[in-house]
Design a protein around this motif. Structure first.
Motif, short mmCIF file in Angstrom:
data_model
loop_
_atom_site.label_atom_id
_atom_site.label_comp_id
_atom_site.label_asym_id
_atom_site.label_seq_id
_atom_site.Cartn_x
_atom_site.Cartn_y
_atom_site.Cartn_z
N UNK A 186 0.83 -1.21 0.00
CA UNK A 186 0.00 0.00 0.00
C UNK A 186 0.86 1.25 0.00
N UNK A 187 0.23 2.37 -0.33
CA UNK A 187 0.85 3.70 -0.24
C UNK A 187 0.54 4.22 1.16
N UNK A 188 1.59 4.55 1.91
CA UNK A 188 1.40 4.99 3.29
C UNK A 188 1.63 6.50 3.42
N UNK A 189 0.64 7.17 3.99
CA UNK A 189 0.71 8.60 4.24
C UNK A 189 0.80 8.81 5.75
N UNK A 190 1.92 9.39 6.18
CA UNK A 190 2.02 9.79 7.58
C UNK A 190 2.15 11.31 7.63
N UNK A 191 2.28 11.85 8.82
CA UNK A 191 2.30 13.31 8.97
C UNK A 191 3.45 13.93 8.16
N UNK A 205 2.22 24.30 1.48
CA UNK A 205 1.38 24.30 0.27
C UNK A 205 0.10 23.50 0.46
N UNK A 206 0.00 22.76 1.57
CA UNK A 206 -1.14 21.88 1.86
C UNK A 206 -1.37 20.90 0.72
N UNK A 207 -0.25 20.28 0.36
CA UNK A 207 -0.25 19.27 -0.72
C UNK A 207 0.42 18.01 -0.19
N UNK A 208 0.10 16.92 -0.84
CA UNK A 208 0.72 15.65 -0.53
C UNK A 208 2.14 15.65 -1.08
N UNK A 209 3.09 15.29 -0.24
CA UNK A 209 4.49 15.18 -0.66
C UNK A 209 4.82 13.73 -0.95
N UNK A 210 5.91 13.26 -0.36
CA UNK A 210 6.37 11.89 -0.61
C UNK A 210 5.47 10.87 0.11
N UNK A 211 5.03 9.90 -0.67
CA UNK A 211 4.21 8.80 -0.14
C UNK A 211 5.02 7.53 -0.30
N UNK A 212 5.13 6.77 0.78
CA UNK A 212 5.97 5.58 0.77
C UNK A 212 5.17 4.32 0.42
N UNK A 213 5.73 3.49 -0.46
CA UNK A 213 5.18 2.16 -0.70
C UNK A 213 5.59 1.31 0.49
N UNK A 214 4.63 0.66 1.10
CA UNK A 214 4.88 -0.11 2.32
C UNK A 214 4.22 -1.48 2.20
N UNK A 215 4.85 -2.47 2.81
CA UNK A 215 4.30 -3.82 2.83
C UNK A 215 3.72 -4.11 4.21
N UNK A 216 2.69 -4.95 4.29
CA UNK A 216 2.01 -5.20 5.56
C UNK A 216 2.96 -5.56 6.71
N UNK A 217 3.97 -6.36 6.41
CA UNK A 217 4.89 -6.78 7.48
C UNK A 217 5.74 -5.64 8.02
N UNK A 218 5.83 -4.54 7.27
CA UNK A 218 6.59 -3.36 7.71
C UNK A 218 5.69 -2.20 8.12
N UNK A 263 -1.54 9.82 -8.44
CA UNK A 263 -1.70 8.61 -9.25
C UNK A 263 -1.19 7.43 -8.43
N UNK A 264 -2.09 6.72 -7.83
CA UNK A 264 -1.73 5.60 -6.99
C UNK A 264 -2.21 4.30 -7.62
N UNK A 265 -1.30 3.35 -7.76
CA UNK A 265 -1.71 2.05 -8.31
C UNK A 265 -2.10 1.10 -7.19
N UNK A 266 -1.63 1.37 -5.96
CA UNK A 266 -1.98 0.53 -4.83
C UNK A 266 -2.90 1.29 -3.88
N UNK A 267 -3.49 0.56 -2.97
CA UNK A 267 -4.36 1.15 -1.95
C UNK A 267 -3.60 2.25 -1.21
N UNK A 268 -4.34 3.25 -0.73
CA UNK A 268 -3.75 4.36 0.03
C UNK A 268 -4.24 4.25 1.47
N UNK A 269 -3.31 4.22 2.39
CA UNK A 269 -3.66 4.13 3.81
C UNK A 269 -2.90 5.24 4.54
N UNK A 270 -3.61 5.94 5.42
CA UNK A 270 -2.94 6.98 6.19
C UNK A 270 -2.93 6.62 7.67
#
Length: 163
Positions: free
Chosen positions: A36-41, A48-61, A93-100
């Motif tokens: 998934x794409x992980x959004x943290x603070x 700018x109130x925009x999304x910056x870097x979003x990390x691809x993360x695996x469930x085990x991590x 443009x996200x190809x995987x689920x987005x979770x914050x």
């Protein structure tokens, strides 16, 4: 929609005071079960109130706070250290689920509220003052989801929100 008793200031005649909970649909939650794409603070550009870097993360991590399922168009607002204004509209443009992170309130606006207008109110001096009055904690101040959803919100007609 019933007008809250605690309206902080006068608004134009065609506007209404409502509680945020009447205008938004909260996101659902889950424990991540696939990549998934992980959004943290830290993923938010709070200037700018925009999304910056979003990390691809695996469930085990996945961090334990990775729980809230979001999608493009949703508004996220950090309830932890809210004075930093880590808030934005999910857009990418996200190809995987987005979770914050659970450090955010993540909502979809209903049909009488535009997400751009909602975001502008969330970063306004009015809302910042409201949050300052209800936040708890000194080193790591935060507001509760209940406090967020209970906030009085100035709602203009859609055509005025667009302007």
């Amino acid at each position: 929609m019933e007008e809250p008793d605690d309206v902080p200031f006068a608004i134009p005649e065609k506007w209404k005071w409502v509680r945020i909970r009447e205008l938004v649909i909260p996101c659902s939650q889950k424990v991540p079960d696939k990549k998934f794409n992980y959004i943290d603070v830290a993923s938010i550009d709070n200037k700018k109130h925009k999304l910056g870097e979003v990390k691809i993360t695996f469930p085990e991590n996945a961090p334990s706070r990775a729980r809230k399922i979001v999608k493009n168009g949703m508004v996220i607002y950090s309830t932890v250290r809210p004075y930093l204004l880590n808030t934005c509209i999910i857009n990418g443009n996200f190809s995987d689920e987005i979770i914050c992170s659970t450090a955010f309130v993540a909502v979809e606006c209903n049909n009488i509220l535009l997400n751009e207008y909602f975001l502008n109110v969330l970063i306004s001096p009015y809302f910042c003052e409201y949050v300052k009055d209800i936040q708890r904690g000194v080193a790591y101040p935060a507001i509760t989801d209940k406090g967020f959803y209970s906030a009085p919100f100035p709602l203009p007609p859609l055509e005025e929100q667009r302007r």
